[in-house]
Structure formats: structure tokens, C-alpha cells
Design an enzyme around this catalytic site. Sequence first.
Site, PDB file in Angstrom:
ATOM      1  N   VAL B  14     -14.386 -25.161  -4.079  1.00 54.40           N
ATOM      2  CA  VAL B  14     -15.869 -24.672  -4.205  1.00 54.40           C
ATOM      3  C   VAL B  14     -16.728 -25.757  -3.938  1.00 54.40           C
ATOM      4  O   VAL B  14     -17.886 -25.710  -3.369  1.00 54.40           O
ATOM      5  CB  VAL B  14     -16.038 -24.006  -5.634  1.00 54.40           C
ATOM      6  CG1 VAL B  14     -17.319 -23.692  -6.026  1.00 54.40           C
ATOM      7  CG2 VAL B  14     -15.212 -22.781  -5.641  1.00 54.40           C
ATOM      8  N   LYS B  45     -11.927 -36.816  -9.621  1.00 51.69           N
ATOM      9  CA  LYS B  45     -11.182 -37.213 -10.749  1.00 51.69           C
ATOM     10  C   LYS B  45     -10.520 -38.593 -10.223  1.00 51.69           C
ATOM     11  O   LYS B  45     -10.391 -39.605 -10.871  1.00 51.69           O
ATOM     12  CB  LYS B  45      -9.763 -36.346 -10.935  1.00 51.69           C
ATOM     13  CG  LYS B  45     -10.112 -35.433 -12.113  1.00 51.69           C
ATOM     14  CD  LYS B  45      -8.731 -34.770 -12.095  1.00 51.69           C
ATOM     15  CE  LYS B  45      -9.005 -33.356 -13.071  1.00 51.69           C
ATOM     16  NZ  LYS B  45      -7.913 -32.583 -12.617  1.00 51.69           N
ATOM     17  N   LYS B 103     -16.212 -20.370 -15.351  1.00 53.50           N
ATOM     18  CA  LYS B 103     -16.113 -19.037 -15.815  1.00 53.50           C
ATOM     19  C   LYS B 103     -15.470 -19.174 -17.375  1.00 53.50           C
ATOM     20  O   LYS B 103     -16.220 -18.842 -18.322  1.00 53.50           O
ATOM     21  CB  LYS B 103     -15.488 -17.947 -15.171  1.00 53.50           C
ATOM     22  CG  LYS B 103     -13.875 -18.216 -15.035  1.00 53.50           C
ATOM     23  CD  LYS B 103     -13.454 -17.257 -14.268  1.00 53.50           C
ATOM     24  CE  LYS B 103     -12.224 -17.725 -13.482  1.00 53.50           C
ATOM     25  NZ  LYS B 103     -12.237 -18.259 -12.066  1.00 53.50           N
ATOM     26  N   GLU B 127     -24.510 -17.506 -11.530  1.00 55.09           N
ATOM     27  CA  GLU B 127     -24.078 -16.363 -10.705  1.00 55.09           C
ATOM     28  C   GLU B 127     -22.580 -16.413 -10.320  1.00 55.09           C
ATOM     29  O   GLU B 127     -21.792 -15.490 -10.143  1.00 55.09           O
ATOM     30  CB  GLU B 127     -24.974 -16.240  -9.444  1.00 55.09           C
ATOM     31  CG  GLU B 127     -24.650 -15.186  -8.410  1.00 55.09           C
ATOM     32  CD  GLU B 127     -24.850 -13.707  -9.100  1.00 55.09           C
ATOM     33  OE1 GLU B 127     -23.977 -13.026  -9.490  1.00 55.09           O
ATOM     34  OE2 GLU B 127     -25.924 -13.296  -9.227  1.00 55.09           O
ATOM     35  N   GLY B 185      -2.804 -17.945  -0.712  1.00 59.95           N
ATOM     36  CA  GLY B 185      -3.882 -18.836  -1.462  1.00 59.95           C
ATOM     37  C   GLY B 185      -4.720 -17.820  -2.385  1.00 59.95           C
ATOM     38  O   GLY B 185      -5.797 -18.222  -2.954  1.00 59.95           O
ATOM     39  N   GLU B 188      -2.552 -18.564  -7.930  1.00 62.74           N
ATOM     40  CA  GLU B 188      -1.921 -19.829  -8.175  1.00 62.74           C
ATOM     41  C   GLU B 188      -0.584 -19.903  -8.368  1.00 62.74           C
ATOM     42  O   GLU B 188       0.094 -18.668  -8.488  1.00 62.74           O
ATOM     43  CB  GLU B 188      -2.811 -20.199  -9.450  1.00 62.74           C
ATOM     44  CG  GLU B 188      -4.189 -19.874  -9.907  1.00 62.74           C
ATOM     45  CD  GLU B 188      -5.290 -21.042  -9.325  1.00 62.74           C
ATOM     46  OE1 GLU B 188      -4.546 -21.901  -9.042  1.00 62.74           O
ATOM     47  OE2 GLU B 188      -6.438 -20.861  -9.138  1.00 62.74           O
ATOM     48  N   LYS B 203     -14.889 -13.377 -17.441  1.00 62.47           N
ATOM     49  CA  LYS B 203     -15.869 -12.829 -16.561  1.00 62.47           C
ATOM     50  C   LYS B 203     -16.666 -11.675 -17.451  1.00 62.47           C
ATOM     51  O   LYS B 203     -17.810 -11.802 -17.723  1.00 62.47           O
ATOM     52  CB  LYS B 203     -15.465 -12.371 -15.333  1.00 62.47           C
ATOM     53  CG  LYS B 203     -15.066 -13.272 -14.451  1.00 62.47           C
ATOM     54  CD  LYS B 203     -14.305 -12.864 -13.272  1.00 62.47           C
ATOM     55  CE  LYS B 203     -13.653 -14.095 -12.432  1.00 62.47           C
ATOM     56  NZ  LYS B 203     -12.922 -13.629 -11.434  1.00 62.47           N
TER      57      LYS B 203
END
Lengths: 327, 327
Positions: B14, B45, B103, B127, B185, B188, B203
Site C-alpha cells: 500500500v 523497518k 483497520k 476511507e 496473493g 496471507e 471493519k
Amino acid sequence: MTVVKVALLGFGTVGQGVFEILENNKETLQKQIGAEVHMTSILVKNIDKQRNLPSSLRVTDRMEEVLQQNPDVIFEAINGEEPARKYINRALEKGVSIITANKEMFAKHGRSLLNTAEKNGTAIGYEATTASGTPIIGMISKLLQMNRITKVEAILNGTSNYILTHIQEEGMSFENALSLAQSKGFAEVDPSSDLKGIDAFYKLMILSELIYGTQPKWDQVSCDGISHLTSNDFKTAGRSGKRIKLLASLEQHNNQIIARVEPKALDSNHPLFSVNGVDNAIMVDGEFTGPLTLRGPGAGKLPTASAMVEDFITAMQTRPLLQTISI
Amino acid sequence: MTVVKVALLGFGTVGQGVFEILENNKETLQKQIGAEVHMTSILVKNIDKQRNLPSSLRVTDRMEEVLQQNPDVIFEAINGEEPARKYINRALEKGVSIITANKEMFAKHGRSLLNTAEKNGTAIGYEATTASGTPIIGMISKLLQMNRITKVEAILNGTSNYILTHIQEEGMSFENALSLAQSKGFAEVDPSSDLKGIDAFYKLMILSELIYGTQPKWDQVSCDGISHLTSNDFKTAGRSGKRIKLLASLEQHNNQIIARVEPKALDSNHPLFSVNGVDNAIMVDGEFTGPLTLRGPGAGKLPTASAMVEDFITAMQTRPLLQTISI
């Protein structure tokens, strides 16, 4: 307390809905816009008709009288091109903002009215012109901030969709489905604008203007309705698990806008396949977001009025200084 | 030209999407917000990892360094509760606005962070926490201006929906559908948060906070996933033409919020029946609008990043004076 003066053009189904929502939700409105809303006048065709309205409210058949009361915002809920366009134009030139539900008028004159509004520092809200309370215009406007829209497919006429649903799901004849729609108030006595695709066409032109900033030449748009469909068409679609929908679509190729309104058999994976009854729905393909589909009521007193009042709130929130008068 | 300084926390899928959209759409952005966007730093990281980034950009593993550059807005694209919450809180207290896609963190600390933001005159856009690029939060926020929301039903977990779709439409086994989702993908390596309904639950809690201003007690929410469903369950549903979906729902009765995440067999007239694959969708029943359904991608680099950039644009448009610095 700051006061916002509003007027209403037209007191049919939608006009009455706007009046009701404004009257019954004064506190909510005040919280949202930080001002009290006063309705000053209502423009009607026949002033002699009996109406149960507060005596403080001017009911008139003369647009001059409406404007003399210096409204900040006018809700326009008349049908058809004129005199709506003329009234709105005069109001905009006087600095009044407009909230309209009039699709035919706005499809034809939206661009010119938006220009007049910009020149006069006022706003036009037109969410209610397309798909009633379903916030298509708002969603697309927001999407366009960052996304190029590559494709639109939509069901924009609730009457046709209601008839198609009853033919395909209940096995009704076209005539019976139309009669049922008329008896429920979902179709006009003269339903030709709905059945010939003209109503959907107007809404599609409003979307084209919003998305591409322009419209294709109207005589170059293929516009076809549902009245000539035969029982054979429905059988053929049904045999392959498809449903016929009146599809309005928009694409841009080499800077040319290709717009169409036509009945199309959709397979069960299409996002508009399951849109039944009087609902409207739109699939918008955004460059980054991918396809988004929004579905909701395509008509109705309160949904349409709610869209208009939400436009009003947005207009007041984004230009509060322009449109309120301190008393 | 006015400049807006932004920073990015996290450079996973993201975060990279946000970086790409900001880099590749400078002109559009400038037009939208009336200012140039400068990215000053990225928090990662592992600073030793090879990345193809402009040398003007500070890549750091220390939040202090990010804040020392005095960003106006921070995009937060880290996973999990901490240190994300701590970082955001510090930024808000320094007057920085936040756009988040996190989230779990926002379900747990959203209310407290929104309060901190309000106290410091900053904004939080969230959003992207719910349904990626599908503008659920925006649609509900607008709807709430005028409509009480009486009911919510939603598909909020793309992984589960993908698996359920492949079991019911392709006749796959649960194990094969899960493997396929992982290979594409969409799931996970450890998919338990998705399959147990926890992802959808977070959510739903964000939606509850938005709609009702509060959340039910978490231990009183029934939260069930899809991993225990048997082939018999799917057969029973299929025989009556139904499809099992992982449904997240929200209702208010006598001032009590009833929230649930559970697999439910929906019949073909349900607006969420045809939502297949990794899509998310929500049905929101508004007091005046009636039921609105919005469907779109539930995950993905560009959809999620696009939602974050749209939040950023909205934040800049509504508080331009607060967050820009003239140079």
C-alpha cells in the site's frame, strides 16, 4: 442565529418531499449547516388548489414574486425544459444557488447553467437528476478527483427495469407488466419516454458532461428502448442464463465519446445482472479503483427529496459565507 | 507556489501504491489542492534494504526523524496496532493530519485518535481502512448528514468471499480454494484473521463508530468465520438456490447496537447475492433514501492507495489554510 432563505419551484411529488424533509428535520439541518432554514415561497401552476401550508409561506404562480423574497437557495422540482431553464437562469444571475431534480432540462442546458453559476459565484446541485436518492453524481465527482473513468454501464430507468424484471422473473406479458407498473405509480400514463430509452438517455448525457466535460452529438447516440422486445428475445436470453436489461453505457475512444442506450442480455457475472425492480445502478470503472457498482432506488418522493436536501447541505457547507445572511 | 509536505509510514504494497500515485499524478494533484506535494521522508523497518527512491527523500527507521521534517500530512500504511497508534498520536499532537489504511489500529483506537485530532485542529482520513478503494466511508458520511441509517449488511472480507465463490461456483474444495487464493496473493500465508471473521469484524467496528458514534462491547459481538463450513452446508444452500456469504451486519434496537459477523445463506434477491470474487460490498438502509448498495474491490495496491490519496485531497480542500505553507 443565521438564517438561510429557500424557495421551492413545483409542489408535485418531489416538491412535497423536499418541503416535508425540510419541515420535519429542522434540528438536524441546523446542526449540519449552522443556520436556520426558512422557506419563503412556493411556485405552483394553480394557486387556487387547496393545500395545507403554513400561512407565512407565499404560494404564488409568478417567478418574480419568488425572487422578490430574495431566497439564498431555490429547489427546482418542475418537469420539462421550459419554463424551468428560464427560471433557473434568472435566479443564478441574481446570485441564488439552485438544487434541481430536472433531468431533461439539465441534460440540455446543464453546461450553460453551470457556466452562469460560476460567473455569479453560485452553485448548482443536480444529484437528484440522475437515479434519485442513489448518490451517483457525488460518487463520480469524488472519484474523478484522482481517477480517470474508463467505462460506465448503468441501469438508469426504473420503469423499464421494473417491467423487464416482471417479464423475466414472473413470466408476465409486456402489457401486464406495464399495467402493473402503472397501477403502482412506477410508470406514467404515457410511458413512452421511459420505454423508448429517452429518460435513460437524458441521465446518460448528464453523466457524460460530468465525466468528460462534454456530451456526444445527440443524433449520433444510438438510443433504443424496450418496447419492441419479443417473447422470443426473452426466451433466448433465459436459455443461456442471461437477463435483458436496458443498459446505458459510456466510453471514450480516441477522444471520442461513445454513448449508447439499448437492451442488452447480461450474464450472471455482470455486476448489474441482479439489479431488479425499480432500482437504478451504475458500474463505473476507475483507473486506480477498478470497477465500482452503486445501486439504489431510481425514483420516489423521499429518496429524490433526500438527494436534493443533501446537495443543499453540501452547498451550504462549502460556501457558507456566500449564502447566509446574519439577522 | 504553495507546498504541502507529506511523509509515508510503511513501504509495503500500500505504501508503494501511495508513493506511485503521488509521483505519477503531480499535475492532477496540484490542480485539485492548489499546492505542490513534496514527499519528505519514508519510515521503514529495514533501512538497508535496496529501494529505488530519489535521493532527496529521507528513508529512515526513526519516527523522530519523520517528524523533524515537519510534514503537514502523514500517510500511515503500517500493519497492526503498535507502533502505528503511538506514531499517529504523536503526529496528531504536533498538528499533523493523518491518512490511514490500518483497520486493526483504527477499530481499536479510532475514537480516541479522532478526539486528539479534533483537539489539535487536524484531520484523520480513514476511507482505506474499510473495503479498500470502495468509498464506503465517504458514502455513509454523506448519507448520515440527513438520513438515519437503520441497517447495514456487508461483505467486508475479500479473502473469504474469494474462497466461498470458488467453492460454490466452481465446485472446489475448501483447501483448494484457499491454496488458489494464497497463490494469487489474495490470502496471507497465515489466513486465520480472514477466515475467522476477525478482519471483517474490525471493519464492522469502524462502521459502527462512524454510524452510531460508538461500538458494541467486543465480547458481545458474535464473530464467526467460514473455516468450519462443511460441504453439506454448501449443498443445502445450493439446493434452494442460495449462496453462502460471510455477512457482517449492524442494527440498532432500543439504543443497543447489534453487530454480527457470520456465514449466511442469501437468496438470489438479496443485493449481496451476486458479489463474487475478492470484491467487498455494503448495503446501507437509509431513512429517506432506502437501501443503497455499493460494491467494489476489497483489496489491492492501487485501489487502497487511491482511497488514501482521495482522503488527502478532501482534507486539503476542506482545510487549505491550516495545512499549507507558503514558500
